[in-house]
Design a protein around this motif. Structure first.
Motif, PDB file in Angstrom:
ATOM      1  N   ASP A 172       0.800  -0.997  -0.163  1.00 48.67           N
ATOM      2  CA  ASP A 172      -0.007   0.123  -0.019  1.00 48.67           C
ATOM      3  C   ASP A 172       1.079   1.157  -0.037  1.00 48.67           C
ATOM      4  OD1 ASP A 172       0.847   0.549   2.656  1.00 48.67           O
ATOM      5  OD2 ASP A 172      -1.054   0.142   3.503  1.00 48.67           O
ATOM      6  N   LYS A 173       0.187   2.393  -0.077  1.00 47.59           N
ATOM      7  CA  LYS A 173       1.172   3.777  -0.121  1.00 47.59           C
ATOM      8  C   LYS A 173       1.905   3.909   1.093  1.00 47.59           C
ATOM      9  CE  LYS A 173      -2.502   6.808   1.524  1.00 47.59           C
ATOM     10  NZ  LYS A 173      -3.496   5.684   2.481  1.00 47.59           N
ATOM     11  N   ASP A 174       1.509   3.101   2.422  1.00 49.89           N
ATOM     12  CA  ASP A 174       2.305   3.509   3.568  1.00 49.89           C
ATOM     13  C   ASP A 174       3.479   2.508   3.621  1.00 49.89           C
ATOM     14  OD1 ASP A 174       0.788   5.605   4.191  1.00 49.89           O
ATOM     15  OD2 ASP A 174      -0.863   4.048   5.160  1.00 49.89           O
ATOM     16  N   GLY A 175       3.669   1.640   2.739  1.00 45.78           N
ATOM     17  CA  GLY A 175       4.671   0.599   2.885  1.00 45.78           C
ATOM     18  C   GLY A 175       4.268  -0.491   3.679  1.00 45.78           C
ATOM     19  N   ASN A 176       2.945  -0.553   3.762  1.00 45.72           N
ATOM     20  CA  ASN A 176       2.877  -2.025   4.246  1.00 45.72           C
ATOM     21  C   ASN A 176       2.025  -3.020   3.215  1.00 45.72           C
ATOM     22  OD1 ASN A 176       2.750  -1.207   7.235  1.00 45.72           O
ATOM     23  ND2 ASN A 176       1.230   0.264   6.708  1.00 45.72           N
ATOM     24  N   LEU A 177       1.956  -4.184   3.679  1.00 44.93           N
ATOM     25  CA  LEU A 177       1.813  -5.527   2.789  1.00 44.93           C
ATOM     26  C   LEU A 177       0.221  -5.858   2.840  1.00 44.93           C
ATOM     27  CD1 LEU A 177       4.637  -7.774   2.993  1.00 44.93           C
ATOM     28  CD2 LEU A 177       3.947  -6.795   0.914  1.00 44.93           C
ATOM     29  N   PHE A 178      -0.742  -5.868   1.810  1.00 45.44           N
ATOM     30  CA  PHE A 178      -1.823  -6.449   1.866  1.00 45.44           C
ATOM     31  C   PHE A 178      -1.531  -7.827   1.199  1.00 45.44           C
ATOM     32  CE2 PHE A 178      -3.765  -2.062   0.927  1.00 45.44           C
ATOM     33  CZ  PHE A 178      -4.536  -1.924   2.118  1.00 45.44           C
ATOM     34  N   VAL A 179      -2.280  -8.775   1.997  1.00 52.83           N
ATOM     35  CA  VAL A 179      -2.163 -10.309   1.708  1.00 52.83           C
ATOM     36  C   VAL A 179      -3.408 -10.721   1.557  1.00 52.83           C
ATOM     37  CG1 VAL A 179      -1.138 -12.638   2.366  1.00 52.83           C
ATOM     38  CG2 VAL A 179      -0.025 -10.201   2.888  1.00 52.83           C
ATOM     39  N   SER A 180      -3.795 -11.390   0.459  1.00 51.69           N
ATOM     40  CA  SER A 180      -4.884 -12.276   0.511  1.00 51.69           C
ATOM     41  C   SER A 180      -4.743 -13.788   0.808  1.00 51.69           C
ATOM     42  CB  SER A 180      -5.514 -12.295  -1.060  1.00 51.69           C
ATOM     43  OG  SER A 180      -4.857 -13.079  -1.840  1.00 51.69           O
ATOM     44  N   THR A 181      -5.786 -14.271   1.526  1.00 56.08           N
ATOM     45  CA  THR A 181      -5.947 -15.682   1.871  1.00 56.08           C
ATOM     46  C   THR A 181      -7.293 -16.360   1.671  1.00 56.08           C
ATOM     47  OG1 THR A 181      -6.720 -15.167   4.265  1.00 56.08           O
ATOM     48  CG2 THR A 181      -4.401 -15.274   3.984  1.00 56.08           C
ATOM     49  N   GLY A 182      -7.217 -17.618   1.091  1.00 52.71           N
ATOM     50  CA  GLY A 182      -8.520 -18.115   0.832  1.00 52.71           C
ATOM     51  C   GLY A 182      -9.030 -18.973   2.127  1.00 52.71           C
ATOM     52  N   GLU A 183     -10.060 -19.501   2.039  1.00 52.61           N
ATOM     53  CA  GLU A 183     -10.658 -19.948   3.239  1.00 52.61           C
ATOM     54  C   GLU A 183     -10.594 -21.573   3.130  1.00 52.61           C
ATOM     55  OE1 GLU A 183     -12.309 -21.276   0.831  1.00 52.61           O
ATOM     56  OE2 GLU A 183     -14.479 -21.146   1.271  1.00 52.61           O
ATOM     57  N   ARG A 184      -9.800 -22.091   2.227  1.00 51.07           N
ATOM     58  CA  ARG A 184      -9.413 -23.552   2.386  1.00 51.07           C
ATOM     59  C   ARG A 184     -10.682 -24.325   1.544  1.00 51.07           C
ATOM     60  NH1 ARG A 184      -4.771 -24.595   4.142  1.00 51.07           N
ATOM     61  NH2 ARG A 184      -4.845 -25.824   2.237  1.00 51.07           N
ATOM     62  N   SER A 185     -11.708 -23.939   1.282  1.00 44.60           N
ATOM     63  CA  SER A 185     -12.659 -24.552   0.224  1.00 44.60           C
ATOM     64  C   SER A 185     -13.919 -25.372   0.839  1.00 44.60           C
ATOM     65  CB  SER A 185     -11.793 -25.352  -0.920  1.00 44.60           C
ATOM     66  OG  SER A 185     -12.733 -25.921  -1.754  1.00 44.60           O
ATOM     67  N   ASP A 186     -13.008 -26.453   1.722  1.00 45.65           N
ATOM     68  CA  ASP A 186     -13.914 -27.284   2.422  1.00 45.65           C
ATOM     69  C   ASP A 186     -15.066 -26.871   3.277  1.00 45.65           C
ATOM     70  OD1 ASP A 186     -12.266 -29.071   1.166  1.00 45.65           O
ATOM     71  OD2 ASP A 186     -11.224 -29.879   2.863  1.00 45.65           O
ATOM     72  N   LEU A 187     -16.263 -27.781   3.593  1.00 36.46           N
ATOM     73  CA  LEU A 187     -17.326 -27.188   4.423  1.00 36.46           C
ATOM     74  C   LEU A 187     -17.002 -26.854   5.577  1.00 36.46           C
ATOM     75  CD1 LEU A 187     -19.932 -29.514   2.933  1.00 36.46           C
ATOM     76  CD2 LEU A 187     -19.795 -27.323   2.664  1.00 36.46           C
ATOM     77  N   GLU A 188     -15.833 -27.466   6.348  1.00 40.07           N
ATOM     78  CA  GLU A 188     -15.637 -27.230   7.570  1.00 40.07           C
ATOM     79  C   GLU A 188     -14.780 -26.034   7.746  1.00 40.07           C
ATOM     80  OE1 GLU A 188     -12.113 -30.079   9.094  1.00 40.07           O
ATOM     81  OE2 GLU A 188     -12.769 -31.188   7.211  1.00 40.07           O
ATOM     82  N   THR A 189     -14.078 -25.428   6.675  1.00 36.93           N
ATOM     83  CA  THR A 189     -13.233 -24.529   6.853  1.00 36.93           C
ATOM     84  C   THR A 189     -14.166 -23.299   6.355  1.00 36.93           C
ATOM     85  OG1 THR A 189     -12.144 -24.686   4.727  1.00 36.93           O
ATOM     86  CG2 THR A 189     -11.085 -25.706   6.755  1.00 36.93           C
ATOM     87  N   ARG A 190     -15.019 -23.150   5.662  1.00 36.72           N
ATOM     88  CA  ARG A 190     -15.698 -22.448   4.819  1.00 36.72           C
ATOM     89  C   ARG A 190     -16.256 -21.024   5.733  1.00 36.72           C
ATOM     90  NH1 ARG A 190     -20.103 -23.895   0.401  1.00 36.72           N
ATOM     91  NH2 ARG A 190     -18.476 -24.822  -0.762  1.00 36.72           N
ATOM     92  N   PRO A 191     -16.734 -21.502   7.018  1.00 36.00           N
ATOM     93  CA  PRO A 191     -17.389 -20.593   8.063  1.00 36.00           C
ATOM     94  C   PRO A 191     -16.191 -19.703   8.630  1.00 36.00           C
ATOM     95  CG  PRO A 191     -18.272 -22.847   8.565  1.00 36.00           C
ATOM     96  CD  PRO A 191     -17.166 -22.966   7.585  1.00 36.00           C
ATOM     97  N   LEU A 192     -14.704 -20.244   8.547  1.00 35.76           N
ATOM     98  CA  LEU A 192     -13.720 -19.408   8.937  1.00 35.76           C
ATOM     99  C   LEU A 192     -13.429 -18.019   8.178  1.00 35.76           C
ATOM    100  CD1 LEU A 192     -11.150 -22.132   9.786  1.00 35.76           C
ATOM    101  CD2 LEU A 192     -12.522 -21.038  11.429  1.00 35.76           C
ATOM    102  N   ALA A 193     -14.057 -18.068   7.130  1.00 36.38           N
ATOM    103  CA  ALA A 193     -14.188 -16.671   6.367  1.00 36.38           C
ATOM    104  C   ALA A 193     -14.912 -15.568   7.191  1.00 36.38           C
ATOM    105  CB  ALA A 193     -14.709 -16.860   5.001  1.00 36.38           C
ATOM    106  N   GLN A 194     -15.905 -15.903   8.011  1.00 40.28           N
ATOM    107  CA  GLN A 194     -16.549 -14.963   8.696  1.00 40.28           C
ATOM    108  C   GLN A 194     -15.951 -14.925  10.549  1.00 40.28           C
ATOM    109  OE1 GLN A 194     -19.417 -13.056   8.205  1.00 40.28           O
ATOM    110  NE2 GLN A 194     -18.905 -13.438   6.091  1.00 40.28           N
TER     111      GLN A 194
END
Length: 388
Positions: A172-194
């Motif tokens: 970003d403009k301040d020299g920090n990093l934006f990082v994207s992560t997935g929720e690992r797809s499976d039904l058991e991990t899906r709710p972790l996005a929330q």
């Protein structure tokens, strides 16, 4: 493409998508999907610089114009302007290349010219599974090795899966990093996005040392990870910053239908898996009943049904092709084209498909130093698109 005084395309075409959608869901607002088509008027050409890469995933443009590229199996390579490909650059940590994992997105330190630091995301194998991790290292002067390599961030929880790592990193403009992560797809991990106690299915904002960046939206909450910037994401593989507004934009995979383009705002919830414009790969509905709009959850600026399979993305400066200025370009995987979107007032007002006849899965796209676009494909090709 011609524009009227307010920047809206005037010579519009029918929508580029003609296939039947997976659902009968209605968009939340006009122009949220299947916007009118547009066509570039400026003559341009594309050529293959090399076809000798091995499952390339990310591109960074070095100050001298050479390209630093990650390959999924765990190697960095440099591609020279004449198409020559370097030997693998040594020194990177071990990756788990199974499924969608491997060596993923990368970005250069804003001060790379003086410090030669590179940052990248990868799937790190650990006891009990793997996770999306972020590392940094110094590219040696001879460009043959990464030195002083450190893993600065590890997403949690660890999971024994093979899908949805996210994996883009940008500054970003301040020299920090934006990082994207997935929720690992499976039904058991899906709710972790929330789940604000998990870093899965998130956009994170961290320092160069992997610490939560100052000013993050959840910094003062005891029930949330302080590195989280936004949440409710499925598998975000595209991150880019608007060259004029400074806004962060993101692309992410939906399931069957519902791939999204989002403008990311601090602290906002982007809805997955509670709201979606897609369905399960089996054809089953998501949610009981399925919903597309919910108070407190953000709508995508744009969505695709059928899918684009959006991976790497970039805004274009207009340096080489003026009519492309501030347009967003998105590598499409299963859709086998590069999507060009015309943006006005944070809305999509036109869509075009580039290189659709090539039949390639486009994994990342970036702008070069001279206004050209570079795009890599899963088959190992590097394309250059430039004004004739």
């Amino acid at each position: 493409m011609n524009n009227n005084d307010n920047g809206t395309p005037t010579d519009t075409l029918p929508p580029v998508e003609t296939n039947k959608p997976n659902t009968d869901y209605k968009p939340a607002f006009e122009g949220q999907t299947r916007i009118n088509g547009v066509k570039t008027n400026t003559p341009y050409e594309s050529k293959v610089i090399t076809n000798k890469l091995k499952s390339p995933w990310g591109i960074a443009v070095l100050p001298d114009g050479k390209l630093l590229i990650t390959e999924k199996e765990g190697t960095f390579r440099i591609v020279y302007p004449d198409g020559q490909v370097s030997e693998p650059i040594t020194g990177a940590p071990k990756v788990d290349p199974s499924g969608q994992g491997g060596l993923l997105g990368l970005t250069l330190d804003p001060d790379f010219a003086s410090n030669r630091m590179v940052y990248w995301a990868f799937s790190e194998p650990v006891e009990g599974g793997n996770h999306t991790a972020v590392a940094k290292g110094k590219l040696s002067e001879d460009e043959k090795t990464m030195t002083d390599v450190q893993v600065i961030y590890r997403s949690t929880p660890t999971y024994a899966g093979r899908l949805h790592y996210g994996g883009r990193v940008i500054f970003d403009k301040d020299g920090n990093l934006f990082v994207s992560t997935g929720e690992r797809s499976d039904l058991e991990t899906r709710p972790l996005a929330q789940d604000l106690k998990s870093s899965l299915g998130k956009i994170l904002r961290i320092t160069k040392d992997g610490k939560p960046a100052q000013g993050n939206p959840f910094a003062n909450r005891t029930d949330a990870l302080p590195e989280i910037y936004s949440y409710g994401h499925r598998n975000p593989q595209g991150l880019t910053i608007h060259p004029e507004t400074g806004d962060l934009w993101e692309t992410e995979f939906g399931p069957r239908g519902g791939d999204e383009l989002n403008r990311i705002e601090a602290g906002k919830n982007y809805g997955w898996p509670v709201i979606t414009y897609g369905i399960e790969y089996s054809g089953a509905k998501i949610g009981n009943p399925p919903i597309q709009v919910k108070e407190g959850m953000e709508q995508p600026v744009y969505y695709w049904d059928p899918v684009l399979s959006p991976s790497g993305t970039t805004f274009y400066s207009g340096k080489g092709i003026e009519e492309w200025k501030n347009n967003i370009f998105i590598g499409g995987l299963s859709s086998t084209h590069i999507a060009r979107l015309v943006i006005k007032d944070n809305k999509v007002v036109g869509e075009e498909r580039l290189l659709a006849k090539e039949g390639e899965r486009f994994r990342d796209v970036v702008e070069g130093l001279n206004g050209e676009l570079f795009a890599i494909t899963d088959s190992g090709k590097l394309y250059q698109i430039s004004k004739k």
